[in-house]
Design a protein around this motif. Structure first.
Motif, mmCIF file in Angstrom:
data_model
loop_
_atom_site.group_PDB
_atom_site.id
_atom_site.type_symbol
_atom_site.label_atom_id
_atom_site.label_comp_id
_atom_site.label_asym_id
_atom_site.label_seq_id
_atom_site.Cartn_x
_atom_site.Cartn_y
_atom_site.Cartn_z
ATOM 1 N N GLY A 106 0.643 -46.174 49.399
ATOM 2 C CA GLY A 106 -0.195 -46.914 50.329
ATOM 3 C C GLY A 106 0.104 -46.548 51.763
ATOM 4 N N THR A 107 1.148 -45.744 51.952
ATOM 5 C CA THR A 107 1.549 -45.266 53.274
ATOM 6 C C THR A 107 1.594 -43.741 53.245
ATOM 7 N N VAL A 108 1.126 -43.118 54.303
ATOM 8 C CA VAL A 108 1.109 -41.659 54.360
ATOM 9 C C VAL A 108 2.525 -41.099 54.201
ATOM 10 N N ASP A 109 2.639 -40.061 53.363
ATOM 11 C CA ASP A 109 3.921 -39.379 53.160
ATOM 12 C C ASP A 109 3.625 -37.888 53.063
ATOM 13 N N ASN A 110 3.948 -37.147 54.097
ATOM 14 C CA ASN A 110 3.644 -35.715 54.130
ATOM 15 C C ASN A 110 4.664 -34.864 53.389
ATOM 16 N N ALA A 111 5.747 -35.466 52.954
ATOM 17 C CA ALA A 111 6.781 -34.707 52.240
ATOM 18 C C ALA A 111 7.389 -35.567 51.129
ATOM 19 N N PRO A 112 6.607 -35.854 50.067
ATOM 20 C CA PRO A 112 7.141 -36.674 48.970
ATOM 21 C C PRO A 112 8.358 -36.026 48.327
ATOM 22 N N ILE A 113 9.267 -36.843 47.827
ATOM 23 C CA ILE A 113 10.446 -36.346 47.124
ATOM 24 C C ILE A 113 10.015 -35.499 45.930
ATOM 25 N N ALA A 114 10.650 -34.355 45.753
ATOM 26 C CA ALA A 114 10.217 -33.392 44.746
ATOM 27 C C ALA A 114 10.968 -33.492 43.430
ATOM 28 N N CYS A 115 11.880 -34.459 43.298
ATOM 29 C CA CYS A 115 12.663 -34.544 42.061
ATOM 30 C C CYS A 115 12.482 -35.894 41.359
ATOM 31 N N ARG A 116 11.394 -36.602 41.648
ATOM 32 C CA ARG A 116 11.161 -37.905 41.016
ATOM 33 C C ARG A 116 10.528 -37.712 39.635
ATOM 34 N N LYS A 117 11.093 -38.325 38.632
ATOM 35 C CA LYS A 117 10.543 -38.257 37.280
ATOM 36 C C LYS A 117 9.439 -39.304 37.104
ATOM 37 N N ALA A 118 8.676 -39.160 36.020
ATOM 38 C CA ALA A 118 7.636 -40.136 35.699
ATOM 39 C C ALA A 118 7.592 -40.362 34.200
ATOM 40 N N PHE A 119 7.308 -41.592 33.805
ATOM 41 C CA PHE A 119 7.241 -41.978 32.394
ATOM 42 C C PHE A 119 5.996 -42.825 32.166
ATOM 43 N N HIS A 120 5.354 -42.609 31.027
ATOM 44 C CA HIS A 120 4.251 -43.473 30.615
ATOM 45 C C HIS A 120 4.638 -44.155 29.308
ATOM 46 N N ILE A 121 4.728 -45.472 29.331
ATOM 47 C CA ILE A 121 5.046 -46.266 28.142
ATOM 48 C C ILE A 121 3.748 -46.901 27.649
ATOM 49 N N PHE A 122 3.325 -46.511 26.469
ATOM 50 C CA PHE A 122 2.049 -46.968 25.911
ATOM 51 C C PHE A 122 2.340 -47.805 24.668
ATOM 52 N N MET A 123 2.021 -49.078 24.722
ATOM 53 C CA MET A 123 2.363 -50.020 23.655
ATOM 54 C C MET A 123 1.085 -50.474 22.952
ATOM 55 N N THR A 124 0.967 -50.129 21.668
ATOM 56 C CA THR A 124 -0.249 -50.443 20.917
ATOM 57 C C THR A 124 0.096 -50.767 19.472
ATOM 58 N N ASP A 125 -0.810 -51.454 18.786
ATOM 59 C CA ASP A 125 -0.532 -51.864 17.411
ATOM 60 C C ASP A 125 -1.154 -50.939 16.375
ATOM 61 N N GLY A 126 -1.822 -49.889 16.795
ATOM 62 C CA GLY A 126 -2.388 -49.025 15.771
ATOM 63 C C GLY A 126 -3.437 -48.072 16.296
ATOM 64 N N GLY A 127 -4.356 -47.642 15.412
ATOM 65 C CA GLY A 127 -5.337 -46.613 15.721
ATOM 66 C C GLY A 127 -6.364 -47.033 16.753
ATOM 67 N N TRP A 128 -6.935 -46.033 17.416
ATOM 68 C CA TRP A 128 -7.900 -46.283 18.480
ATOM 69 C C TRP A 128 -9.298 -46.527 17.927
ATOM 70 N N ASN A 129 -10.109 -47.143 18.743
ATOM 71 C CA ASN A 129 -11.561 -47.159 18.576
ATOM 72 C C ASN A 129 -12.150 -47.271 19.967
#
Length: 284
Positions: free
Chosen positions: A162-185
């Motif tokens: 939300g704030t301008v950053d012209n030089a973001p840190i280059a070693c930050r990791k990212a994770f996506h945790i997806f919690m579901t009970d079964g197959g998609w529709n």
């Protein structure tokens, strides 16, 4: 067609993007997001974590209660101290997208350090979770991956999103945790004939990468490492599912693989350190 499982079995897709299915979680535990690269005692910046949850009808009342308990215990300050991670969140039907202007989320679910008002907003949202409607899993994965590709003032990689950053840190990791009970529709009502694949031409379902992404050769996000789909070293990752064309469809694993294999921020240097160092050959 993928059949929904009526019992709640909590699973997660962790993409950072790598994929990991986690067995049923009944109680919270400290999240082991590594902040120390292998062989180093230097603490890395707080990782970006996106939590996507299933609030579809098949979750049922008991499933939603279990989900709420797991989220509240896992992300309590006793398990995740203030500032240890940065968090964004979404749900399938009542808070879809990051940020989401829905009543449930009120545009408060974008990436920020998990502390103070942001933790309160997250836990308040958890308490509002309820079950109903379909299971558009593809859209959840696409939302998370595309959000991590956001640039400019609202980039989740900025020191203060939300704030301008012209030089973001280059070693930050990212994770996506997806919690579901079964197959998609799809998000179509279960009483219609379009319930399974009626959303296929919507953005969240429109095929990308030719469909079978993990089954085709490509160059990984570092721009140099090649991925050969049928080699002995990669055969644990690929399958023959997914197809392109106007009515094409990716599998969920195709999408997880796509965001893992893609350079999500081409203007930020690739300085993420591996959690596990490994050299030499493996025999599968």
């Amino acid at each position: 067609m993928m059949k929904k499982n009526n019992s709640f079995s909590l699973r997660a897709i962790c993409a950072a993007i790598s994929i990991l299915w986690i067995p049923s979680i009944a109680t919270g535990a400290a999240i082991p997001f590594a902040q120390y690269p292998a062989g180093s005692s230097a603490r890395e910046p707080a990782p970006n974590v996106i939590v996507s949850v299933d609030d579809s009808g098949s979750m049922g009342a008991s499933g939603i209660v279990t989900l709420k308990d797991a989220l509240k215990q896992t992300f309590a300050d006793t398990n995740v101290p203030d500032g240890r991670i940065r968090l964004a969140w979404q749900s399938m039907n009542r808070c879809a997208g990051i940020p989401s202007s829905s009543t449930a989320c009120g545009s408060k679910n974008f990436m920020k350090p998990l502390a103070g008002a942001h933790r309160t907003n997250f836990l308040t949202w958890v308490d509002t979770l309820t079950h109903g409607n379909g299971t558009p899993a593809h859209i959840m994965v696409r939302n998370a991956g595309d959000y991590l590709k956001t640039t400019g003032v609202n980039s989740p990689w900025n020191s203060i999103p939300g704030t301008v950053d012209n030089a973001p840190i280059a070693c930050r990791k990212a994770f996506h945790i997806f919690m579901t009970d079964g197959g998609w529709n799809s998000s179509e009502a279960s009483t219609t004939a379009n319930h399974v694949d009626g959303d296929r031409k919507k953005t969240g379902y429109t095929v990308i990468g030719g469909g079978n992404i993990d089954g085709n050769n490509l160059t990984l996000g570092d721009g140099t490492t090649g991925y050969t789909a049928d080699s002995n070293a990669t055969k644990i990752y690929y399958d023959q599912w997914g197809f392109g064309g106007t009515d094409g469809l990716n599998t969920i694993s195709d999408l997880a693989f796509y965001y893992w294999a893609t350079d999500l921020q081409s203007t930020i240097a690739n300085n993420v350190k591996p959690i596990v160092k490994k050299s030499g050959d493996e025999i599968f």
